[in-house]
Design an enzyme around this catalytic site. Structure first.
Site, PDB file in Angstrom:
ATOM      1  N   ASP A 262       0.849  -1.181   0.000  1.00  0.00           N
ATOM      2  CA  ASP A 262       0.000   0.000   0.000  1.00  0.00           C
ATOM      3  C   ASP A 262       0.888   1.235   0.000  1.00  0.00           C
ATOM      4  O   ASP A 262       1.846   1.313   0.768  1.00  0.00           O
ATOM      5  CB  ASP A 262      -0.898  -0.023   1.236  1.00  0.00           C
ATOM      6  CG  ASP A 262      -2.003   0.998   1.138  1.00  0.00           C
ATOM      7  OD1 ASP A 262      -3.116   0.614   0.768  1.00  0.00           O
ATOM      8  OD2 ASP A 262      -1.738   2.192   1.419  1.00  0.00           O
ATOM      9  N   ASN A 270      -2.345  12.884  -4.644  1.00  0.00           N
ATOM     10  CA  ASN A 270      -3.503  12.822  -5.534  1.00  0.00           C
ATOM     11  C   ASN A 270      -4.413  14.030  -5.297  1.00  0.00           C
ATOM     12  O   ASN A 270      -4.912  14.637  -6.241  1.00  0.00           O
ATOM     13  CB  ASN A 270      -4.267  11.528  -5.231  1.00  0.00           C
ATOM     14  CG  ASN A 270      -5.036  11.026  -6.427  1.00  0.00           C
ATOM     15  OD1 ASN A 270      -4.607  11.209  -7.563  1.00  0.00           O
ATOM     16  ND2 ASN A 270      -6.172  10.417  -6.185  1.00  0.00           N
ATOM     17  N   HIS A 275      -6.073  14.127 -10.092  1.00  0.00           N
ATOM     18  CA  HIS A 275      -6.171  12.695 -10.361  1.00  0.00           C
ATOM     19  C   HIS A 275      -5.352  12.254 -11.564  1.00  0.00           C
ATOM     20  O   HIS A 275      -4.852  11.139 -11.590  1.00  0.00           O
ATOM     21  CB  HIS A 275      -7.642  12.296 -10.544  1.00  0.00           C
ATOM     22  CG  HIS A 275      -8.393  12.357  -9.249  1.00  0.00           C
ATOM     23  ND1 HIS A 275      -9.028  11.274  -8.708  1.00  0.00           N
ATOM     24  CD2 HIS A 275      -8.557  13.377  -8.369  1.00  0.00           C
ATOM     25  CE1 HIS A 275      -9.549  11.630  -7.550  1.00  0.00           C
ATOM     26  NE2 HIS A 275      -9.288  12.908  -7.330  1.00  0.00           N
ATOM     27  N   ASP A 279      -2.794   9.356 -11.444  1.00  0.00           N
ATOM     28  CA  ASP A 279      -2.843   8.190 -12.338  1.00  0.00           C
ATOM     29  C   ASP A 279      -1.483   7.942 -12.977  1.00  0.00           C
ATOM     30  O   ASP A 279      -1.041   6.795 -13.097  1.00  0.00           O
ATOM     31  CB  ASP A 279      -3.874   8.408 -13.455  1.00  0.00           C
ATOM     32  CG  ASP A 279      -5.283   8.147 -12.960  1.00  0.00           C
ATOM     33  OD1 ASP A 279      -5.424   7.745 -11.792  1.00  0.00           O
ATOM     34  OD2 ASP A 279      -6.234   8.345 -13.738  1.00  0.00           O
ATOM     35  N   ASP A 305      -4.455   2.618  -4.509  1.00  0.00           N
ATOM     36  CA  ASP A 305      -2.993   2.577  -4.403  1.00  0.00           C
ATOM     37  C   ASP A 305      -2.559   1.291  -3.707  1.00  0.00           C
ATOM     38  O   ASP A 305      -1.585   1.261  -2.984  1.00  0.00           O
ATOM     39  CB  ASP A 305      -2.467   3.812  -3.666  1.00  0.00           C
ATOM     40  CG  ASP A 305      -3.042   3.935  -2.272  1.00  0.00           C
ATOM     41  OD1 ASP A 305      -3.955   3.169  -1.937  1.00  0.00           O
ATOM     42  OD2 ASP A 305      -2.586   4.807  -1.514  1.00  0.00           O
TER      43      ASP A 305
END
Ligand code: C2E
Ligand code: CA
Ligand code: CA
Length: 671
Positions: A262, A270, A275, A279, A305
């Protein structure tokens, strides 16, 4: 004419490989039959003519014809030693055309050479032999019309010419008859061959379509199993492989490891950069993890994530491999001339030690991940026996909590928060207490977490808040009350509504109630948490950031947060060494800069108290200043401390509760 043109057209072999191969397959079955038939016919004619014709014609030539036929039968019946390809099949077909033509010519010339011998029966037998040969060739070579045509021409040509030259009208009629029958049969043969070619083509088209459908469905299956952003296998694929791995490991008795990775600090990035940026960062993380994948290690993106790992081999090094993966992901990234640093934590579990089903294994590695996040951030934690014990006790708490009479079993204790300038109690913190008939006293952080997991938080918070407001009655009116909110509370509009309404209903000024929130609570859903904070502040209640320094909120986060107070976590006082002092001084400087008041938690000794006072902290809380007690038994005198309290004894330092008792004794003695 048209028939002849068509016939000439058919004389060349097709260019379509499928047609050539299909022709080859068909004639493989028929040519042996044809030559067998010819052997029988030839032997029969030779037999009926023996004694009439010279022995060369009745023995030598038919023996030669039979030998060639036998050779052809053997050639087609014996298994091939090389696999069939189009070039070989085409060459074979060409040879067969040549043989059919040559054999037919020899056979007809031989039979015509027998025609002058014998009586009418023997002569009739010759014409029958020739007619049967023509018909047999046309039928058996139906799938190789070139050979059938050539045989037909080779046989009927000399035959018709010979019989037409005879004076007998019967012979002429037979020749005409055979000629016409041959033409009709060739017509039928060409029609049926056209049908055959069309069938082969449609089978080929169907095979092409079938292959395309198969390719598309395989592609669909691949896409359904791939994460479109990173190109890594997705969650579905991961769990399918996990099930397979479990089944294989059960059969072979081997062990394997499953892990969850994680990303740390991904959410703030983010949120801050958007976003699209997030990404692209995930894409790069995916690319790095792809390099780590091998036949022994599957890496997949599970969503957001979060990434999954299955180590089919080397699971004894799972912890080290997990930490290596964390380090790989944690190396800085370059995006648009910007250097971005994220962290990565991992939790691994081993099959079968940690569990026997996909669900349990994943749960266990997720549990280990949770521990990595809270205790060993940036490293890998392996699910262990201690974790198992912890899970059991958590389960027991959950079961007891669900059966509990919360109104009767829950209560709040209060602990003083002291103004370090005046050493007067300025407020109290309400701390939840649960005495379960089944479990005894359960620490609040444990049962609060269990209540959150079970969706019971709304009920628990409403009950505790009611009891905390009740406690206000027994407190001096100038004292404020701090109330802890969980991550779940602050993002729930219903709970925030209830808190505000409850203060109004009871006529409690919201200014008297300070709400405490931890950094982790805020991080879960930053925007919703800020909305909740804004509403409580608008109602008039101050907000304190609890356990500051234990989470991972950055300076920029602290600046963006609409808070009034910071509670510095007690871990900064643990060692009582010089570095504590430096960190505490730095935090104080930071809070001064942001104009935030500061409370230092967990002050257990007089020397710690002296230190935080020296550093200029505003407020303090801790056993040395007053332990949590029931609201009814709370007396402000108990909570005050003599500024010249002696240093704690060595034993008291080792056991803070003794120190607290010591101070309390000294305070009482003084009073
Ligand atoms: P917290 O908000 O940081 O609460 C302070 C904790 O530190 C309390 O533990 C308190 O008893 C303990 N403490 C105070 N002084 C000292 C000291 O000098 N030394 C040491 N070692 N500890 C000290 P407690 O009561 O066990 O609560 C633990 C946590 O449970 C709280 O941490 C808070 O996060 C949570 N909690 C407690 N009550 C509530 C509540 O009503 N609602 C929610 N959501 N959480 C609560
Ligand atoms: Ca607190
Ligand atoms: Ca705290």
């Amino acid at each position: 004419m048209r028939l002849i043109r068509q016939a000439i057209q058919r004389c060349s072999l097709s260019n379509e490989p499928e047609v050539i191969l299909a022709q080859y397959r068909e004639i493989t079955r028929q040519i042996p039959l044809l030559y067998s038939l010819l052997i029988v016919n030839t032997a029969a004619v030779a037999f009926t003519h023996r004694g009439f014709a010279p022995p060369f014609l009745t023995y030598v030539v038919p023996a030669g014809l039979c030998a060639v036929s036998l050779f052809r039968v053997a050639k087609w019946l014996l298994p091939r030693n090389a696999p069939l390809d189009v070039t070989r099949a085409r060459a074979q077909l060409k040879r067969s055309i040549f043989f059919a033509g040559a054999f037919s010519l020899c056979a007809v010339l031989w039979s015509l050479s027998l025609a002058p011998y014998g009586g009418p029966y023997e002569q009739g037998h010759v014409s029958l032999y020739i007619s049967i040969t023509v018909i047999a060739c046309i039928f058996c070579l139906m799938h190789l019309p070139q050979a059938a045509l050539l045989s037909c021409v080779m046989v009927t040509g000399p035959f018709i010419t010979y019989y037409f030259l005879q004076h007998s009208l019967v012979w002429k009629a037979i020749a005409l008859n055979i000629g016409l029958v041959s033409l009709v049969m060739i017509r039928v043969l060409l029609n049926s061959f056209r049908g055959f070619v069309e069938l082969v083509r449609s089978q080929r088209d169907m095979a092409i379509k079938g292959a395309e459908t198969e390719r598309l469905s395989a592609e669909n299956a691949r896409l359904a199993m791939t994460d479109s952003l990173t190109g890594l296998p997705n969650r579905r694929f991961f769990f399918a492989r996990l099930e397979e791995a479990i089944a294989a490991a059960r059969r072979s008795g081997r062990r394997f490891a499953i892990g969850v990775l994680d990303l740390d600090r991904f959410k703030p990035i983010n949120d801050t950069y958007g976003h699209v940026f997030g990404d692209r960062l995930l894409e790069q993380v995916g690319r790095r993890l792809t390099t780590a994948a091998s036949t022994d290690a599957l890496l997949a993106r599970l969503g957001g994530d979060e990434f999954g790992v299955i180590l089919f081999g080397g699971c004894d090094q799972a912890e080290a491999i997990g930490t290596e993966l964390c380090e790989l992901v944690s190396r800085p990234y370059k995006l648009d001339d910007m250097q971005v640093a994220i962290g990565c934590s991992a939790g691994f579990a081993i099959f079968p030690d940690a569990g026997g089903t996909a669900h349990i294994l994943f749960d266990r590695s997720d549990y280990a991940l949770y521990h990595s996040k809270s205790q060993k951030r940036g490293r890998c934690v392996l699910f262990s026996v201690e974790h198992e014990t912890k899970i059991r006790s958590e389960r027991a708490i959950e079961v007891a909590l669900q059966a509990a009479d919360l109104d009767a079993e829950l209560c709040v204790h209060v602990q003083p928060i002291v103004d370090l300038q005046t050493m007067q109690v300025s407020s109290v913190e309400a701390l939840a207490r649960w005495r379960s008939p089944a479990m005894g006293d359960v620490p609040p952080d444990k049962f609060i977490a269990a209540a959150e997991r079970f969706g019971m938080m709304q009920k628990v918070t409403q009950l505790l808040f009611g009891k905390a407001l009740d406690a206000l009655h027994s407190l001096p009116p100038e004292l404020r009350l701090s109330f802890n909110l969980s991550a779940h509370d602050i993002v729930s509009q219903e709970i925030v509504d209830h808190l505000i309404a409850e203060m109004q209903r009871r006529g409690v000024s919201p200014r008297r109630i300070i709400f405490e929130l931890t950094e982790t609570a805020l991080m879960r859903d930053f925007d919703l948490a800020v909305a909740g904070i804004d509403r409580l502040r608008a109602a008039g209640s101050p907000i304190a950031l609890d356990d500051f320094g234990t989470g991972y909120s950055s300076l920029s986060y602290l600046r963006r947060l609409p808070i009034d107070k910071v509670k510095v976590d007690r871990s900064f006082l643990s060692g009582g060494n010089g570095s504590d002092e430096d960190v505490l001084a730095a935090i104080k400087g930071l809070c001064d800069n942001l104009r935030l008041r500061c409370v230092v938690e967990g002050i257990e000794t007089a020397s710690q108290l002296a230190l935080v006072r020296r550093l200029g902290y505003d407020y303090g809380q801790g056993y040395v200043l007053g332990r949590p007690v029931s609201a009814a038994s709370f007396r402000i005198d108990d909570a005050m401390i003599s500024l010249d309290a002696p240093e704690p004894t060595a034993r008291e330092t080792a056991m803070p509760q003794l120190a607290a008792r010591g101070v309390a004794r000294r305070v009482r003695a003084k009073g």
